[in-house]
Motif scaffolding. Sequence first.
Motif, PDB file in Angstrom:
ATOM      1  N   GLY A 139      40.033 -27.079  36.893  1.00 53.56           N
ATOM      2  CA  GLY A 139      40.086 -25.611  36.921  1.00 53.56           C
ATOM      3  C   GLY A 139      40.329 -25.034  35.542  1.00 53.56           C
ATOM      4  N   GLY A 140      40.940 -23.850  35.509  1.00 54.13           N
ATOM      5  CA  GLY A 140      41.339 -23.247  34.244  1.00 54.13           C
ATOM      6  C   GLY A 140      40.213 -22.676  33.411  1.00 54.13           C
ATOM      7  N   GLU A 141      39.030 -22.518  34.016  1.00 58.18           N
ATOM      8  CA  GLU A 141      37.942 -21.903  33.252  1.00 58.18           C
ATOM      9  C   GLU A 141      38.315 -20.475  32.862  1.00 58.18           C
ATOM     10  OE1 GLU A 141      37.582 -23.223  36.256  1.00 58.18           O
ATOM     11  OE2 GLU A 141      35.934 -24.677  36.279  1.00 58.18           O
ATOM     12  N   THR A 142      37.644 -19.979  31.840  1.00 57.26           N
ATOM     13  CA  THR A 142      37.778 -18.590  31.415  1.00 57.26           C
ATOM     14  C   THR A 142      36.420 -17.930  31.707  1.00 57.26           C
ATOM     15  OG1 THR A 142      39.315 -19.277  29.673  1.00 57.26           O
ATOM     16  CG2 THR A 142      38.333 -17.093  29.434  1.00 57.26           C
ATOM     17  N   PRO A 143      36.183 -17.524  32.964  1.00 51.89           N
ATOM     18  CA  PRO A 143      34.869 -16.959  33.298  1.00 51.89           C
ATOM     19  C   PRO A 143      34.592 -15.684  32.505  1.00 51.89           C
ATOM     20  CG  PRO A 143      36.105 -17.504  35.291  1.00 51.89           C
ATOM     21  CD  PRO A 143      37.062 -17.581  34.141  1.00 51.89           C
ATOM     22  N   LEU A 144      33.321 -15.476  32.217  1.00 53.48           N
ATOM     23  CA  LEU A 144      32.890 -14.296  31.464  1.00 53.48           C
ATOM     24  C   LEU A 144      31.827 -13.564  32.267  1.00 53.48           C
ATOM     25  CD1 LEU A 144      32.370 -16.091  28.028  1.00 53.48           C
ATOM     26  CD2 LEU A 144      34.306 -14.635  28.650  1.00 53.48           C
ATOM     27  N   VAL A 145      31.789 -12.241  32.132  1.00 52.99           N
ATOM     28  CA  VAL A 145      30.736 -11.479  32.817  1.00 52.99           C
ATOM     29  C   VAL A 145      30.308 -10.309  31.939  1.00 52.99           C
ATOM     30  CG1 VAL A 145      32.286  -9.919  34.111  1.00 52.99           C
ATOM     31  CG2 VAL A 145      30.051 -10.486  35.048  1.00 52.99           C
ATOM     32  N   LEU A 146      29.007 -10.043  31.947  1.00 55.23           N
ATOM     33  CA  LEU A 146      28.499  -8.900  31.186  1.00 55.23           C
ATOM     34  C   LEU A 146      28.782  -7.623  31.965  1.00 55.23           C
ATOM     35  CD1 LEU A 146      25.176 -10.473  29.905  1.00 55.23           C
ATOM     36  CD2 LEU A 146      27.073  -9.643  28.480  1.00 55.23           C
ATOM     37  N   SER A 147      29.479  -6.733  31.301  1.00 58.47           N
ATOM     38  CA  SER A 147      30.010  -5.546  31.946  1.00 58.47           C
ATOM     39  C   SER A 147      28.918  -4.575  32.419  1.00 58.47           C
ATOM     40  CB  SER A 147      30.894  -4.856  30.916  1.00 58.47           C
ATOM     41  OG  SER A 147      31.943  -4.224  31.507  1.00 58.47           O
ATOM     42  N   TYR A 148      27.815  -4.508  31.690  1.00 56.83           N
ATOM     43  CA  TYR A 148      26.765  -3.576  32.117  1.00 56.83           C
ATOM     44  C   TYR A 148      26.171  -4.001  33.441  1.00 56.83           C
ATOM     45  CZ  TYR A 148      22.649  -6.547  31.149  1.00 56.83           C
ATOM     46  OH  TYR A 148      21.709  -7.539  31.198  1.00 56.83           O
ATOM     47  N   ARG A 149      26.151  -5.332  33.704  1.00 55.24           N
ATOM     48  CA  ARG A 149      25.611  -5.813  34.975  1.00 55.24           C
ATOM     49  C   ARG A 149      26.525  -5.416  36.127  1.00 55.24           C
ATOM     50  NH1 ARG A 149      21.316  -8.890  34.519  1.00 55.24           N
ATOM     51  NH2 ARG A 149      21.523  -9.558  36.673  1.00 55.24           N
ATOM     52  N   VAL A 150      27.820  -5.470  35.879  1.00 48.21           N
ATOM     53  CA  VAL A 150      28.782  -5.044  36.899  1.00 48.21           C
ATOM     54  C   VAL A 150      28.587  -3.555  37.166  1.00 48.21           C
ATOM     55  CG1 VAL A 150      31.242  -4.815  37.429  1.00 48.21           C
ATOM     56  CG2 VAL A 150      30.418  -6.828  36.168  1.00 48.21           C
ATOM     57  N   LEU A 151      28.489  -2.777  36.089  1.00 47.64           N
ATOM     58  CA  LEU A 151      28.345  -1.326  36.246  1.00 47.64           C
ATOM     59  C   LEU A 151      27.078  -0.975  37.031  1.00 47.64           C
ATOM     60  CD1 LEU A 151      29.354   1.510  35.601  1.00 47.64           C
ATOM     61  CD2 LEU A 151      28.004   1.429  33.491  1.00 47.64           C
ATOM     62  N   GLU A 152      25.966  -1.620  36.706  1.00 43.15           N
ATOM     63  CA  GLU A 152      24.712  -1.304  37.395  1.00 43.15           C
ATOM     64  C   GLU A 152      24.831  -1.539  38.897  1.00 43.15           C
ATOM     65  OE1 GLU A 152      21.494  -2.186  33.795  1.00 43.15           O
ATOM     66  OE2 GLU A 152      21.516  -3.499  35.552  1.00 43.15           O
ATOM     67  N   ARG A 153      25.429  -2.643  39.264  1.00 41.79           N
ATOM     68  CA  ARG A 153      25.531  -2.953  40.694  1.00 41.79           C
ATOM     69  C   ARG A 153      26.543  -2.062  41.401  1.00 41.79           C
ATOM     70  NH1 ARG A 153      25.773  -9.097  42.139  1.00 41.79           N
ATOM     71  NH2 ARG A 153      25.888  -8.096  44.185  1.00 41.79           N
ATOM     72  N   VAL A 154      27.646  -1.740  40.727  1.00 41.18           N
ATOM     73  CA  VAL A 154      28.647  -0.867  41.359  1.00 41.18           C
ATOM     74  C   VAL A 154      28.074   0.544  41.488  1.00 41.18           C
ATOM     75  CG1 VAL A 154      30.962   0.135  41.132  1.00 41.18           C
ATOM     76  CG2 VAL A 154      30.582  -2.270  40.539  1.00 41.18           C
ATOM     77  N   ALA A 155      27.353   0.994  40.456  1.00 37.38           N
ATOM     78  CA  ALA A 155      26.779   2.349  40.505  1.00 37.38           C
ATOM     79  C   ALA A 155      25.739   2.460  41.624  1.00 37.38           C
ATOM     80  CB  ALA A 155      26.154   2.705  39.157  1.00 37.38           C
ATOM     81  N   ALA A 156      24.995   1.376  41.885  1.00 37.36           N
ATOM     82  CA  ALA A 156      23.989   1.406  42.944  1.00 37.36           C
ATOM     83  C   ALA A 156      24.655   1.453  44.323  1.00 37.36           C
ATOM     84  CB  ALA A 156      23.081   0.180  42.831  1.00 37.36           C
ATOM     85  N   ALA A 157      25.763   0.727  44.471  1.00 33.56           N
ATOM     86  CA  ALA A 157      26.408   0.641  45.791  1.00 33.56           C
ATOM     87  C   ALA A 157      27.421   1.764  46.026  1.00 33.56           C
ATOM     88  CB  ALA A 157      27.091  -0.713  45.932  1.00 33.56           C
ATOM     89  N   HIS A 158      28.068   2.236  44.962  1.00 33.24           N
ATOM     90  CA  HIS A 158      29.125   3.266  45.089  1.00 33.24           C
ATOM     91  C   HIS A 158      28.915   4.356  44.032  1.00 33.24           C
ATOM     92  CE1 HIS A 158      31.605   0.843  47.884  1.00 33.24           C
ATOM     93  NE2 HIS A 158      31.136  -0.179  47.193  1.00 33.24           N
ATOM     94  N   PRO A 159      27.803   5.111  44.148  1.00 31.37           N
ATOM     95  CA  PRO A 159      27.477   6.088  43.097  1.00 31.37           C
ATOM     96  C   PRO A 159      28.548   7.169  42.930  1.00 31.37           C
ATOM     97  CG  PRO A 159      26.001   6.316  45.001  1.00 31.37           C
ATOM     98  CD  PRO A 159      26.779   5.057  45.207  1.00 31.37           C
ATOM     99  N   GLY A 160      29.169   7.582  44.038  1.00 32.19           N
ATOM    100  CA  GLY A 160      30.191   8.637  43.956  1.00 32.19           C
ATOM    101  C   GLY A 160      31.402   8.169  43.167  1.00 32.19           C
TER     102      GLY A 160
END
Length: 326
Positions: A139-160
Amino acid sequence: MEGASSVGIEEQRLFGDLPFPLVLSPNQQGPKRPEDLRPWVERNKGQIQEALLKHGAVLFRGFPVPSPEHFAEFALGLGRECFPYLGGNAVRRNIVGDVVFTANEAPPSEKIPWHHEMAQLPSYPTTLLFYCDLPPKSGGETPLVLSYRVLERVAAAHPGFVARLKQEGVKYIRVAPEEDDPTSALGRSWKSTFKAGTREEAEERMRADGFTWEWLPNGDLKTVSAPLQAVKPHPLTGRDQFFNQLIAAYTGWQDKRNDSKRAVVFAESGELLPEDAMAFCAQVSDEEAAACKWQQGDVILVDNLQAMHSRRTFEPPRRILASLLK
Ligand code: FE2
């Protein structure tokens, strides 16, 4: 880049034609001895910065980085000013001067949720380096994620929700103890948070950063941040990012002093964040993430304005060190 080649590893993601993270290993012309490392970084720093901007994170694997001191040389070789860990929540210890310190020392059984480093504060490092001094047994990984990808998906599902974040911004609320509490991931005392010996010194620092505060009867300090943007464009790419500390605060700012569900509120109305949208933010971050298994000597360079990081639980011992750049 002279002396290094892009290699593929299993945990890598591919977005369009861009691997995430980019993984570089030394080739025939690459640095072989630890003393070759800093000159190599110095010669290639422009290209390293370019690669970082393009990919959001770069993993250097197989380079001669045998010790924390060599990791410090790597960081300094980039020629950027170090960022002091002032105002952050985690208990950390300095390892090499003001350049290298321990990553968040939260207990192994606790995972550290997604965040951009210090995004709950008015100023934050733009670049992070992590170094694996001792890989965990598991274990102990340091996962990374591109923030714009998170934003795009959240904005599509929860625009308000996203519209409200853009319109109002958010405020972060935290209670800090008077002395460091290493049993908590946000156990940094107000004294070390603000490098203050007295309440007056802490107040001076808080005033400068736009906090309001309340001293609690037991010596704890409750702080409310200035209104901060939660979605903002990357200064160099112009692309909108989910740049905030929402997931970390909402799911992780929980200990005997703090209730995570109340740790972040909409800035104007003071209302709590919607639970379904917040659960979705954490879920898509996990789905879009790359989690590389640490190997001794690995160095990961992260664009803190583009990528969030987190930490998985692990079996100790594990020693990951960090360096922050302005
Ligand atoms: Fe962090």
